[in-house]
Write a protein that holds these residues in place. Structure first.
Motif, PDB file in Angstrom:
ATOM      1  N   PRO A 173       0.831  -1.215   0.000  1.00 33.49           N
ATOM      2  CA  PRO A 173       0.000   0.000   0.000  1.00 33.49           C
ATOM      3  C   PRO A 173       0.861   1.258   0.000  1.00 33.49           C
ATOM      4  CG  PRO A 173       0.078  -0.914   2.207  1.00 33.49           C
ATOM      5  CD  PRO A 173       0.834  -1.871   1.312  1.00 33.49           C
ATOM      6  N   SER A 174       0.326   2.299  -0.616  1.00 34.07           N
ATOM      7  CA  SER A 174       0.976   3.617  -0.597  1.00 34.07           C
ATOM      8  C   SER A 174       0.651   4.301   0.716  1.00 34.07           C
ATOM      9  CB  SER A 174       0.437   4.471  -1.744  1.00 34.07           C
ATOM     10  OG  SER A 174      -0.891   4.910  -1.458  1.00 34.07           O
ATOM     11  N   PRO A 175       1.298   5.417   0.978  1.00 36.53           N
ATOM     12  CA  PRO A 175       0.842   6.278   2.080  1.00 36.53           C
ATOM     13  C   PRO A 175      -0.538   6.835   1.718  1.00 36.53           C
ATOM     14  CG  PRO A 175       3.029   6.927   1.287  1.00 36.53           C
ATOM     15  CD  PRO A 175       2.491   5.933   0.319  1.00 36.53           C
ATOM     16  N   TRP A 176      -1.277   7.260   2.725  1.00 32.95           N
ATOM     17  CA  TRP A 176      -2.553   7.935   2.470  1.00 32.95           C
ATOM     18  C   TRP A 176      -2.276   9.278   1.811  1.00 32.95           C
ATOM     19  CZ3 TRP A 176      -7.271   5.872   2.853  1.00 32.95           C
ATOM     20  CH2 TRP A 176      -7.419   4.719   3.615  1.00 32.95           C
ATOM     21  N   SER A 177      -3.182   9.707   0.975  1.00 33.97           N
ATOM     22  CA  SER A 177      -3.102  11.027   0.350  1.00 33.97           C
ATOM     23  C   SER A 177      -3.318  12.105   1.398  1.00 33.97           C
ATOM     24  CB  SER A 177      -4.191  11.161  -0.719  1.00 33.97           C
ATOM     25  OG  SER A 177      -5.476  11.184  -0.099  1.00 33.97           O
ATOM     26  N   GLU A 178      -3.081  13.338   1.009  1.00 32.29           N
ATOM     27  CA  GLU A 178      -3.520  14.467   1.827  1.00 32.29           C
ATOM     28  C   GLU A 178      -5.046  14.444   1.842  1.00 32.29           C
ATOM     29  OE1 GLU A 178      -1.725  16.849   3.459  1.00 32.29           O
ATOM     30  OE2 GLU A 178       0.155  15.878   2.878  1.00 32.29           O
ATOM     31  N   ALA A 179      -5.648  15.035   2.843  1.00 32.45           N
ATOM     32  CA  ALA A 179      -7.107  15.109   2.916  1.00 32.45           C
ATOM     33  C   ALA A 179      -7.637  16.120   1.914  1.00 32.45           C
ATOM     34  CB  ALA A 179      -7.539  15.505   4.331  1.00 32.45           C
ATOM     35  N   ALA A 180      -8.801  15.829   1.365  1.00 32.91           N
ATOM     36  CA  ALA A 180      -9.512  16.748   0.483  1.00 32.91           C
ATOM     37  C   ALA A 180     -10.951  16.830   1.004  1.00 32.91           C
ATOM     38  CB  ALA A 180      -9.483  16.250  -0.953  1.00 32.91           C
ATOM     39  N   GLN A 181     -11.702  17.797   0.512  1.00 33.76           N
ATOM     40  CA  GLN A 181     -13.070  17.936   0.997  1.00 33.76           C
ATOM     41  C   GLN A 181     -14.012  18.352  -0.117  1.00 33.76           C
ATOM     42  OE1 GLN A 181     -12.210  21.974   3.260  1.00 33.76           O
ATOM     43  NE2 GLN A 181     -14.340  21.417   3.418  1.00 33.76           N
ATOM     44  N   TRP A 182     -15.288  18.259   0.185  1.00 31.87           N
ATOM     45  CA  TRP A 182     -16.344  18.805  -0.658  1.00 31.87           C
ATOM     46  C   TRP A 182     -17.466  19.251   0.262  1.00 31.87           C
ATOM     47  CZ3 TRP A 182     -16.223  13.316  -0.517  1.00 31.87           C
ATOM     48  CH2 TRP A 182     -17.365  12.695  -0.029  1.00 31.87           C
ATOM     49  N   SER A 183     -18.354  20.064  -0.249  1.00 28.65           N
ATOM     50  CA  SER A 183     -19.575  20.379   0.491  1.00 28.65           C
ATOM     51  C   SER A 183     -20.748  20.234  -0.461  1.00 28.65           C
ATOM     52  CB  SER A 183     -19.536  21.782   1.101  1.00 28.65           C
ATOM     53  OG  SER A 183     -19.608  22.775   0.095  1.00 28.65           O
ATOM     54  N   MET A 184     -21.849  19.811   0.091  1.00 32.89           N
ATOM     55  CA  MET A 184     -23.047  19.582  -0.700  1.00 32.89           C
ATOM     56  C   MET A 184     -23.849  20.871  -0.814  1.00 32.89           C
ATOM     57  SD  MET A 184     -22.603  16.446  -1.426  1.00 32.89           S
ATOM     58  CE  MET A 184     -24.131  16.143  -2.305  1.00 32.89           C
ATOM     59  N   GLY A 185     -24.397  21.099  -1.988  1.00 27.16           N
ATOM     60  CA  GLY A 185     -25.340  22.190  -2.194  1.00 27.16           C
ATOM     61  C   GLY A 185     -26.748  21.688  -1.904  1.00 27.16           C
ATOM     62  N   ARG A 186     -27.719  22.378  -2.401  1.00 29.74           N
ATOM     63  CA  ARG A 186     -29.121  21.967  -2.234  1.00 29.74           C
ATOM     64  C   ARG A 186     -29.401  20.817  -3.180  1.00 29.74           C
ATOM     65  NH1 ARG A 186     -33.202  24.389   0.241  1.00 29.74           N
ATOM     66  NH2 ARG A 186     -32.062  26.335   0.403  1.00 29.74           N
ATOM     67  N   LEU A 187     -29.879  19.692  -2.629  1.00 32.64           N
ATOM     68  CA  LEU A 187     -30.115  18.501  -3.436  1.00 32.64           C
ATOM     69  C   LEU A 187     -31.561  18.351  -3.889  1.00 32.64           C
ATOM     70  CD1 LEU A 187     -27.884  15.896  -1.577  1.00 32.64           C
ATOM     71  CD2 LEU A 187     -27.387  17.149  -3.675  1.00 32.64           C
ATOM     72  N   ASN A 188     -32.462  19.113  -3.297  1.00 33.27           N
ATOM     73  CA  ASN A 188     -33.862  19.037  -3.727  1.00 33.27           C
ATOM     74  C   ASN A 188     -34.472  20.429  -3.633  1.00 33.27           C
ATOM     75  OD1 ASN A 188     -34.753  19.498  -1.007  1.00 33.27           O
ATOM     76  ND2 ASN A 188     -34.407  17.340  -0.588  1.00 33.27           N
ATOM     77  N   SER A 189     -35.693  20.573  -4.082  1.00 33.71           N
ATOM     78  CA  SER A 189     -36.334  21.886  -4.112  1.00 33.71           C
ATOM     79  C   SER A 189     -36.995  22.231  -2.778  1.00 33.71           C
ATOM     80  CB  SER A 189     -37.355  21.959  -5.233  1.00 33.71           C
ATOM     81  OG  SER A 189     -38.358  20.971  -5.024  1.00 33.71           O
ATOM     82  N   GLY A 190     -36.951  21.356  -1.789  1.00 31.76           N
ATOM     83  CA  GLY A 190     -37.533  21.635  -0.485  1.00 31.76           C
ATOM     84  C   GLY A 190     -36.951  22.912   0.117  1.00 31.76           C
ATOM     85  N   GLY A 191     -37.791  23.726   0.707  1.00 28.72           N
ATOM     86  CA  GLY A 191     -37.319  24.954   1.336  1.00 28.72           C
ATOM     87  C   GLY A 191     -37.399  26.155   0.428  1.00 28.72           C
ATOM     88  N   TRP A 192     -37.697  25.939  -0.827  1.00 26.73           N
ATOM     89  CA  TRP A 192     -37.807  27.078  -1.767  1.00 26.73           C
ATOM     90  C   TRP A 192     -39.219  27.651  -1.783  1.00 26.73           C
ATOM     91  CZ3 TRP A 192     -33.777  29.433  -3.904  1.00 26.73           C
ATOM     92  CH2 TRP A 192     -32.582  28.740  -3.980  1.00 26.73           C
ATOM     93  N   ASN A 193     -40.183  26.961  -1.177  1.00 22.94           N
ATOM     94  CA  ASN A 193     -41.585  27.404  -1.082  1.00 22.94           C
ATOM     95  C   ASN A 193     -42.170  27.737  -2.450  1.00 22.94           C
ATOM     96  OD1 ASN A 193     -41.582  27.183   1.722  1.00 22.94           O
ATOM     97  ND2 ASN A 193     -40.701  29.226   1.933  1.00 22.94           N
ATOM     98  N   GLY A 194     -41.760  27.020  -3.452  1.00 19.28           N
ATOM     99  CA  GLY A 194     -42.338  27.186  -4.790  1.00 19.28           C
ATOM    100  C   GLY A 194     -41.927  28.443  -5.515  1.00 19.28           C
ATOM    101  N   ALA A 195     -41.078  29.275  -4.922  1.00 20.51           N
ATOM    102  CA  ALA A 195     -40.663  30.512  -5.569  1.00 20.51           C
ATOM    103  C   ALA A 195     -39.789  30.201  -6.770  1.00 20.51           C
ATOM    104  CB  ALA A 195     -39.887  31.382  -4.587  1.00 20.51           C
ATOM    105  N   ARG A 196     -39.979  30.961  -7.848  1.00 18.18           N
ATOM    106  CA  ARG A 196     -39.165  30.790  -9.037  1.00 18.18           C
ATOM    107  C   ARG A 196     -38.560  32.127  -9.434  1.00 18.18           C
ATOM    108  NH1 ARG A 196     -42.684  27.163 -13.035  1.00 18.18           N
ATOM    109  NH2 ARG A 196     -42.899  29.189 -13.991  1.00 18.18           N
ATOM    110  N   ILE A 197     -37.382  32.066  -9.923  1.00 17.58           N
ATOM    111  CA  ILE A 197     -36.704  33.282 -10.386  1.00 17.58           C
ATOM    112  C   ILE A 197     -37.302  33.680 -11.724  1.00 17.58           C
ATOM    113  CG2 ILE A 197     -34.497  34.242 -11.134  1.00 17.58           C
ATOM    114  CD1 ILE A 197     -33.187  32.332  -9.100  1.00 17.58           C
ATOM    115  N   GLY A 198     -37.576  34.928 -11.897  1.00 15.56           N
ATOM    116  CA  GLY A 198     -38.084  35.423 -13.185  1.00 15.56           C
ATOM    117  C   GLY A 198     -39.570  35.264 -13.341  1.00 15.56           C
ATOM    118  N   GLY A 199     -40.286  35.020 -12.266  1.00 17.10           N
ATOM    119  CA  GLY A 199     -41.737  35.068 -12.345  1.00 17.10           C
ATOM    120  C   GLY A 199     -42.375  33.756 -12.411  1.00 17.10           C
TER     121      GLY A 199
END
Length: 144
Positions: A118-144
């Motif tokens: 086995p190799s050494p472990w890599s340096e740590a990396a990260q990610w963050s999740m954005g919004r995965l569903n439309s919940g919380g938008w209360n049906g609002a749409r941009i542009g009318g």
């Protein structure tokens, strides 16, 4: 326990297979706000040793955790792929616990050569999740 305070298994080795580097999630380095529920992970194998060039990966292991501290403790509380026999290091799909909007993920990878080292472990990396569903938008749409 090694002198660095990390377990000996997590300390970088001077010999053996090349260390994974250039970690990418969804084609980007440490991306913020991704919308893929199963992000694709990629890495390259780094080496300063000319003799190691051309060496191929035979297997890999990915650890993913909810925090950098959890990851450095060796605990993949989101996902531990276990040793996967594969020479592929591009676009491997995350296979851990379901990811939710706003969640952070930290990950690292190690690779095995054809001799089973086995190799050494890599340096740590990260990610963050954005919004995965439309919940919380209360049906609002941009542009009318």
């Amino acid at each position: 326990m090694a002198l660095t305070g990390l377990p000996a298994s997590r300390v970088l080795a001077a010999e053996g297979p090349r260390r994974p580097g250039d970690l990418r999630c969804e084609y980007r380095e440490n991306p913020l706000g991704i919308d893929a529920p199963q992000p694709r992970l990629s890495w390259t194998l780094e080496s300063s040793d000319r003799e190691a060039r051309g060496q191929m990966q035979a297997a890999y292991q990915i650890l993913a955790a909810s925090s950098e501290e959890q990851l450095h403790s060796g605990q993949g509380d989101l996902w531990d792929s276990g040793k996967v026999e594969s020479d592929q290091s591009t676009q491997g799909e995350y296979g851990g616990k379901p990811l939710t909007s706003g969640r952070e993920g930290w990950w690292e990878v190690r690779a095995w050569d054809h001799a089973g080292t086995p190799s050494p472990w890599s340096e740590a990396a990260q990610w963050s999740m954005g919004r995965l569903n439309s919940g919380g938008w209360n049906g609002a749409r941009i542009g009318g």
